[in-house]
Design a protein around this motif. Structure first.
Motif, PDB file in Angstrom:
ATOM      1  N   LEU A   1      -0.577   6.466  53.575  1.00  0.00           N
ATOM      2  CA  LEU A   1       0.145   5.725  52.545  1.00  0.00           C
ATOM      3  C   LEU A   1       0.594   4.379  53.090  1.00  0.00           C
ATOM      4  O   LEU A   1       0.879   4.247  54.279  1.00  0.00           O
ATOM      5  CB  LEU A   1       1.358   6.523  52.056  1.00  0.00           C
ATOM      6  CG  LEU A   1       2.204   7.276  53.077  1.00  0.00           C
ATOM      7  CD1 LEU A   1       3.692   7.096  52.784  1.00  0.00           C
ATOM      8  CD2 LEU A   1       1.883   8.764  53.012  1.00  0.00           C
ATOM      9  N   THR A   2       0.648   3.378  52.224  1.00  0.00           N
ATOM     10  CA  THR A   2       1.247   2.100  52.609  1.00  0.00           C
ATOM     11  C   THR A   2       2.742   2.290  52.777  1.00  0.00           C
ATOM     12  O   THR A   2       3.351   1.790  53.717  1.00  0.00           O
ATOM     13  CB  THR A   2       0.979   1.039  51.541  1.00  0.00           C
ATOM     14  OG1 THR A   2       1.208   1.607  50.241  1.00  0.00           O
ATOM     15  CG2 THR A   2      -0.432   0.522  51.621  1.00  0.00           C
ATOM     16  N   SER A   3       3.346   3.011  51.843  1.00  0.00           N
ATOM     17  CA  SER A   3       4.759   3.374  51.925  1.00  0.00           C
ATOM     18  C   SER A   3       5.013   4.508  50.950  1.00  0.00           C
ATOM     19  O   SER A   3       4.272   4.689  49.972  1.00  0.00           O
ATOM     20  CB  SER A   3       5.666   2.185  51.592  1.00  0.00           C
ATOM     21  OG  SER A   3       5.593   1.880  50.203  1.00  0.00           O
ATOM     22  N   ALA A   4       6.076   5.269  51.207  1.00  0.00           N
ATOM     23  CA  ALA A   4       6.458   6.328  50.272  1.00  0.00           C
ATOM     24  C   ALA A   4       6.901   5.735  48.944  1.00  0.00           C
ATOM     25  O   ALA A   4       6.759   6.360  47.893  1.00  0.00           O
ATOM     26  CB  ALA A   4       7.567   7.184  50.876  1.00  0.00           C
ATOM     27  N   VAL A   5       7.428   4.518  48.988  1.00  0.00           N
ATOM     28  CA  VAL A   5       7.831   3.842  47.747  1.00  0.00           C
ATOM     29  C   VAL A   5       6.622   3.633  46.843  1.00  0.00           C
ATOM     30  O   VAL A   5       6.677   3.897  45.632  1.00  0.00           O
ATOM     31  CB  VAL A   5       8.514   2.498  48.066  1.00  0.00           C
ATOM     32  CG1 VAL A   5       8.756   1.701  46.792  1.00  0.00           C
ATOM     33  CG2 VAL A   5       9.838   2.737  48.787  1.00  0.00           C
ATOM     34  N   ASP A   6       5.505   3.177  47.419  1.00  0.00           N
ATOM     35  CA  ASP A   6       4.297   2.938  46.616  1.00  0.00           C
ATOM     36  C   ASP A   6       3.773   4.237  46.009  1.00  0.00           C
ATOM     37  O   ASP A   6       3.339   4.266  44.846  1.00  0.00           O
ATOM     38  CB  ASP A   6       3.211   2.292  47.472  1.00  0.00           C
ATOM     39  CG  ASP A   6       3.526   0.856  47.841  1.00  0.00           C
ATOM     40  OD1 ASP A   6       4.364   0.230  47.152  1.00  0.00           O
ATOM     41  OD2 ASP A   6       2.941   0.356  48.824  1.00  0.00           O
ATOM     42  N   VAL A   7       3.797   5.321  46.781  1.00  0.00           N
ATOM     43  CA  VAL A   7       3.328   6.613  46.278  1.00  0.00           C
ATOM     44  C   VAL A   7       4.237   7.109  45.155  1.00  0.00           C
ATOM     45  O   VAL A   7       3.777   7.561  44.099  1.00  0.00           O
ATOM     46  CB  VAL A   7       3.264   7.656  47.414  1.00  0.00           C
ATOM     47  CG1 VAL A   7       2.867   9.031  46.870  1.00  0.00           C
ATOM     48  CG2 VAL A   7       2.262   7.225  48.482  1.00  0.00           C
ATOM     49  N   ALA A   8       5.550   7.006  45.367  1.00  0.00           N
ATOM     50  CA  ALA A   8       6.504   7.467  44.355  1.00  0.00           C
ATOM     51  C   ALA A   8       6.432   6.611  43.094  1.00  0.00           C
ATOM     52  O   ALA A   8       6.551   7.128  41.976  1.00  0.00           O
ATOM     53  CB  ALA A   8       7.917   7.436  44.933  1.00  0.00           C
ATOM     54  N   GLN A   9       6.227   5.295  43.260  1.00  0.00           N
ATOM     55  CA  GLN A   9       6.134   4.424  42.088  1.00  0.00           C
ATOM     56  C   GLN A   9       4.908   4.760  41.246  1.00  0.00           C
ATOM     57  O   GLN A   9       4.953   4.721  40.019  1.00  0.00           O
ATOM     58  CB  GLN A   9       6.075   2.962  42.531  1.00  0.00           C
ATOM     59  CG  GLN A   9       6.368   1.961  41.419  1.00  0.00           C
ATOM     60  CD  GLN A   9       7.811   2.013  40.959  1.00  0.00           C
ATOM     61  OE1 GLN A   9       8.705   1.556  41.651  1.00  0.00           O
ATOM     62  NE2 GLN A   9       8.063   2.580  39.790  1.00  0.00           N
ATOM     63  N   ALA A  10       3.807   5.132  41.916  1.00  0.00           N
ATOM     64  CA  ALA A  10       2.604   5.530  41.182  1.00  0.00           C
ATOM     65  C   ALA A  10       2.815   6.847  40.444  1.00  0.00           C
ATOM     66  O   ALA A  10       2.308   7.034  39.336  1.00  0.00           O
ATOM     67  CB  ALA A  10       1.425   5.653  42.153  1.00  0.00           C
ATOM     68  N   ALA A  11       3.587   7.761  41.057  1.00  0.00           N
ATOM     69  CA  ALA A  11       3.830   9.074  40.438  1.00  0.00           C
ATOM     70  C   ALA A  11       4.911   9.020  39.366  1.00  0.00           C
ATOM     71  O   ALA A  11       4.845   9.761  38.378  1.00  0.00           O
ATOM     72  CB  ALA A  11       4.215  10.083  41.522  1.00  0.00           C
TER      73      ALA A  11
END
Length: 216
Positions: free
Chosen positions: A155-165
């Motif tokens: 992941l680039t960041s957990a923020v990016d993953v959470a924002q997508a979800a």
């Protein structure tokens, strides 16, 4: 507002999916050399791990992904072992019989404890970070460079993953454990291999691609 507050309070239960049950030593002649370990981290947490010596002096230090425990990664371990590598598989705090509960800082302390033990062995160390495990792998590689680092579906960041979800939530304001790999990967001086599937439904492929572009 109430939903955002609830997510903030429960975020680590929503972010981590550990299988906390102790992991039984795998049966069979193939695993007779596998060592069961209990390590103490610098903050006093006991974590469980396996070390499987190989024919070569070099070792692969595996940081697994979010769900399950180290027992679910035996196929990967076997693949490296068949190539001659020693393999170290740890379970972070809260996973696979290890004490405690997962946090970003906690996972990094777990990674340090694993490397501290493995560093007593001769030979080089290769880090493998799978998905969530790319976080502690990259953090550790920036501080203590390995011979090489392999990142699988990082992941680039957990923020990016959470924002997508959860595009409807202000996750950039809420998230505590951020795993900002995109800010750290350029500090890695070791060779980097990134592997990512285009149809990944958990970590979007474009995040792995972006991380590759940011690597030095």
């Amino acid at each position: 507002l109430n939903l955002a507050l609830l997510v903030y309070l429960l975020q680590r239960q929503l972010q981590y999916f550990p299988d906390p049950s102790p992991v039984e030593r795998p049966a069979g002649e193939d695993f007779k050399a596998l060592e069961e370990l209990n390590l103490a981290t610098t903050d006093g947490v006991r974590i469980s791990a396996w070390y499987w010596p190989g024919k070569l002096l070099d070792n692969v230090l595996m940081f697994h992904g979010n769900a399950g425990h180290r027992g679910h990664r035996l196929d990967w371990a076997r693949g490296f072992h068949e190539l001659g590598f020693g393999v170290f598989l740890l379970d972070y705090r809260g996973y696979g019989g290890s004490e405690g509960s997962p946090t970003e800082q906690g996972l990094f302390l777990d990674a340090q404890a694993a490397l501290g033990w493995l560093s007593r062995k001769p030979g080089r160390v290769i880090y493998l970070g799978e998905s969530l495990g790319s976080g502690p792998a990259i953090e550790l590689a920036a501080a203590q460079p390995p011979a090489a680092i392999i990142l699988h579906a990082p992941l680039t960041s957990a923020v990016d993953v959470a924002q997508a979800a959860y595009p409807f939530l202000p996750v950039r304001l809420l998230l505590k454990d951020r795993y900002e790999n995109d800010r750290k990967i350029s500090r890695i001086t070791s060779p980097v291999l990134i592997i990512h599937g285009e149809r990944d439904s958990v970590i979007p492929f474009q995040l792995g691609r972006r991380l590759f572009d940011l690597a030095s």
